[in-house]
Design a protein around this motif. Structure first.
Motif, mmCIF file in Angstrom:
data_model
loop_
_atom_site.group_PDB
_atom_site.id
_atom_site.type_symbol
_atom_site.label_atom_id
_atom_site.label_comp_id
_atom_site.label_asym_id
_atom_site.label_seq_id
_atom_site.Cartn_x
_atom_site.Cartn_y
_atom_site.Cartn_z
ATOM 1 N N GLY A 96 8.478 36.966 26.099
ATOM 2 C CA GLY A 96 9.656 36.116 26.213
ATOM 3 C C GLY A 96 10.283 36.043 27.588
ATOM 4 N N HIS A 97 9.610 36.627 28.598
ATOM 5 C CA HIS A 97 10.148 36.574 29.947
ATOM 6 C C HIS A 97 9.476 35.449 30.740
ATOM 7 N N ARG A 98 10.135 35.018 31.804
ATOM 8 C CA ARG A 98 9.608 33.920 32.608
ATOM 9 C C ARG A 98 9.092 34.482 33.927
ATOM 10 N N VAL A 99 7.821 34.248 34.200
ATOM 11 C CA VAL A 99 7.180 34.767 35.404
ATOM 12 C C VAL A 99 6.907 33.623 36.359
ATOM 13 N N GLU A 100 7.288 33.807 37.614
ATOM 14 C CA GLU A 100 7.055 32.799 38.649
ATOM 15 C C GLU A 100 6.421 33.471 39.857
ATOM 16 N N THR A 101 5.384 32.845 40.417
ATOM 17 C CA THR A 101 4.763 33.347 41.642
ATOM 18 C C THR A 101 5.592 32.890 42.832
ATOM 19 N N LEU A 102 5.956 33.834 43.689
ATOM 20 C CA LEU A 102 6.818 33.532 44.827
ATOM 21 C C LEU A 102 6.041 33.617 46.136
ATOM 22 N N ALA A 103 6.434 32.786 47.087
ATOM 23 C CA ALA A 103 5.885 32.879 48.440
ATOM 24 C C ALA A 103 6.451 34.119 49.126
ATOM 25 N N ALA A 104 5.748 34.594 50.141
ATOM 26 C CA ALA A 104 6.226 35.757 50.885
ATOM 27 C C ALA A 104 7.622 35.476 51.431
ATOM 28 N N PRO A 105 8.603 36.311 51.112
ATOM 29 C CA PRO A 105 9.980 36.001 51.494
ATOM 30 C C PRO A 105 10.405 36.528 52.857
ATOM 31 N N PHE A 106 9.546 37.306 53.532
ATOM 32 C CA PHE A 106 9.952 37.944 54.784
ATOM 33 C C PHE A 106 8.698 38.264 55.580
ATOM 34 N N ASP A 107 8.838 38.357 56.877
ATOM 35 C CA ASP A 107 7.708 38.659 57.753
ATOM 36 C C ASP A 107 7.223 40.087 57.503
ATOM 37 N N ALA A 108 5.999 40.233 56.996
ATOM 38 C CA ALA A 108 5.483 41.552 56.619
ATOM 39 C C ALA A 108 5.316 42.455 57.829
ATOM 40 N N ASP A 109 4.901 41.904 58.980
ATOM 41 C CA ASP A 109 4.714 42.733 60.167
ATOM 42 C C ASP A 109 6.050 43.257 60.689
ATOM 43 N N ALA A 110 7.077 42.419 60.661
ATOM 44 C CA ALA A 110 8.396 42.861 61.105
ATOM 45 C C ALA A 110 8.919 43.959 60.192
ATOM 46 N N MET A 111 8.710 43.790 58.883
ATOM 47 C CA MET A 111 9.143 44.809 57.937
ATOM 48 C C MET A 111 8.383 46.111 58.169
ATOM 49 N N TRP A 112 7.088 46.019 58.437
ATOM 50 C CA TRP A 112 6.280 47.224 58.667
ATOM 51 C C TRP A 112 6.746 47.959 59.922
ATOM 52 N N ARG A 113 7.023 47.219 60.995
ATOM 53 C CA ARG A 113 7.500 47.864 62.225
ATOM 54 C C ARG A 113 8.830 48.573 61.980
ATOM 55 N N SER A 114 9.717 47.926 61.249
ATOM 56 C CA SER A 114 10.993 48.549 60.909
ATOM 57 C C SER A 114 10.759 49.833 60.126
ATOM 58 N N TRP A 115 9.852 49.747 59.155
ATOM 59 C CA TRP A 115 9.584 50.903 58.298
ATOM 60 C C TRP A 115 9.026 52.081 59.091
ATOM 61 N N ILE A 116 7.961 51.857 59.846
ATOM 62 C CA ILE A 116 7.329 53.001 60.508
ATOM 63 C C ILE A 116 8.248 53.595 61.578
ATOM 64 N N ASP A 117 9.090 52.766 62.205
ATOM 65 C CA ASP A 117 10.027 53.315 63.195
ATOM 66 C C ASP A 117 11.104 54.159 62.511
#
Length: 469
Positions: free
Chosen positions: A288-309
């Motif tokens: 009974g839930h609604r599933v929708e495929t979403l486009a990437a919402p944020f730059d993955a490389d920028a997020m990764w750099r933020s994370w590892i730093d």
């Protein structure tokens, strides 16, 4: 029913009514550990059996102190439990006995738990693969040649094999999610601050890691989380949180679920990972839930750099004194040295920029939650790998440039402290388990647990397909 295959709350209820005794449960637990732990190496620093039986007898003759009264539990070997070694998987601390309980451990004791030993973890919890030079590697109970994940790999394997019915874990980079997925159990990273960190050292800057519960059912997750949570006046960023067990069986209706796929190709997946995840989502849609495929919402490389730093900054803060001592530095594994030296090399503005990226992602995901109740990603990007590896060097032909890049899929939630529940979703062609992350907005812990419990009622993967040891 075998009492070790019962959920933790069922064991607790049986203890309360006198259907079973704490001594019977302790005897069964110690027998199971003797039978299967030599194969998987999940429980370490196990206490003397006679003393544990004495404590179980005492629990049987004492008033109940909480729902964990008389129940065995082992503590992840990163946390202090008074009277037990806290090795953190490092030769530097092997044999070091804790003088007092950490805050979370003290709360478990007050609820009546009997602490029987520790669960294995990687050295200092670094890396989602549980191996260390003190206790060795924890093996996956579904295939003893494979990794149990990490860093809560010992806890997850102990749950899967019935050595424990409930366990604590901790999560910076998927450590409650990846091992739960790889061992066909449930693991929860709560909203950051819900389970207070230790009130020592810096208490403001390092908002990445948190403790949380692991179990074979979401209701048990909720029950244990309610023991672990609550503001502590010494921890400035801790928060009050409502009970999550209340209403756990109120199945949610018509949730809007956003499937983030492979983040528009940024996250390589091994064959079958995307498919098994989407099969689970199709089943949720059938509920009974609604599933929708979403486009990437944020730059993955920028997020990764933020994370590892931010991660290296935090690890350098925690382990920098050891690295500074040349007599101790050689005992650190290469991943720890790499993290510490990266952290030392950063300027204050490097850290600031990483936190601005983190803030940008939080603002973006907050807007996403205006139109979606939760987001979903796999709990790991590949199946459990060879236990002899330090880490996988490639996924689907994509080279991994760090020891932890293969767990990039857990970063979107971990970077900004969102609550996540891993739910098991079945098995691949090689008979190995997988899971998905149910990711919600801050404070949505109870909603995620209700959805997970609804899923559990429909599937019950831990009981449907336990390991054959």
């Amino acid at each position: 029913m075998d009492i070790l295959s019962m959920d933790a709350r069922a064991q607790s209820a049986a203890l309360e009514t006198g259907e079973i005794s704490s001594l019977e449960l302790m005897d069964a637990t110690l027998a199971r550990i003797e039978a299967v732990n030599p194969q998987v190496n999940a429980i370490v620093s196990l206490r003397d059996g006679d003393r544990l039986r004495d404590e179980a007898r005492a629990a049987d003759n004492a008033p109940r102190s909480g729902w964990l009264h008389g129940m065995p539990i082992a503590i992840k070997d990163l946390a202090n439990a008074a009277g037990l070694p806290t090795s953190m998987g490092s030769p530097l601390f092997a044999g070091q006995v804790a003088e007092s309980d950490d805050l979370m451990v003290a709360r478990l004791r007050r609820a009546g738990a009997i602490i029987i030993g520790k669960t294995n973890t990687p050295e200092f919890g670094l890396g989602s693969h549980t191996y260390n030079p003190v206790h060795g590697a924890t093996r996956n109970p579904y295939d003893l040649t494979r990794s149990a994940g990490g860093s809560s790999g010992g806890a997850a394997a102990a749950l899967a094999t019935g050595m424990l019915s409930i366990a604590d874990g901790s999560d910076m980079m998927g450590s409650l999610r990846n091992p739960a997925g790889w061992n066909n159990v449930y693991g929860m990273r709560p909203t950051w601050g819900t389970v207070p960190n230790e009130p020592v050292g810096d208490m403001f800057l390092h908002q990445l890691a948190t403790s949380g519960p692991m179990a074979r059912s979401p209701a048990d997750l909720a029950a244990l989380l309610d023991v672990m949570t609550g503001r502590d006046p010494r921890e400035p960023l801790s928060r009050d949180a409502p009970d999550t067990l209340a209403g756990i069986d109120a199945a949610p209706k018509g949730l809007k679920i956003g499937w983030l796929g492979d983040w528009d190709g940024a996250f390589p997946y091994a064959e079958g990972i995307s498919e098994i995840s989407q099969d689970a989502l199709a089943q949720m849609a059938g509920m009974g839930h609604r599933v929708e495929t979403l486009a990437a919402p944020f730059d993955a490389d920028a997020m990764w750099r933020s994370w590892i730093d931010l991660r290296s900054f935090a690890i350098a803060g925690g382990l920098g004194e050891i690295h500074a001592d040349p007599t101790k530095r050689d005992y650190l594994k290469p991943a720890a040295v790499w993290e510490i030296e990266r952290g030392f090399a950063m300027s204050a503005m490097d850290v600031h920029r990483a936190s601005v990226t983190r803030s940008d992602w939080f603002r973006k995901v907050t807007r996403m939650f205006e139109s979606a109740d939760l987001l979903v990603l796999p709990s790991a990007q590949l199946w459990p790998f060879d236990v002899e590896w330090a880490y996988p060097e490639s996924i689907a032909g994509h080279a991994m440039d760090t020891y932890h890049r293969w767990m990039q899929v857990v970063v979107p939630a971990g970077l900004i402290g969102l609550p996540v529940v891993n739910v098991p979703v079945g098995f691949g062609a090689d008979g190995l388990p997988a899971g998905i992350q149910l990711i919600g907005p801050r404070g949505s812990d109870a909603m995620l647990l209700r959805l997970a419990q609804q899923w559990h009622s429909a599937t019950d993967w831990p009981r449907a397909q336990p390991p054959k040891l």
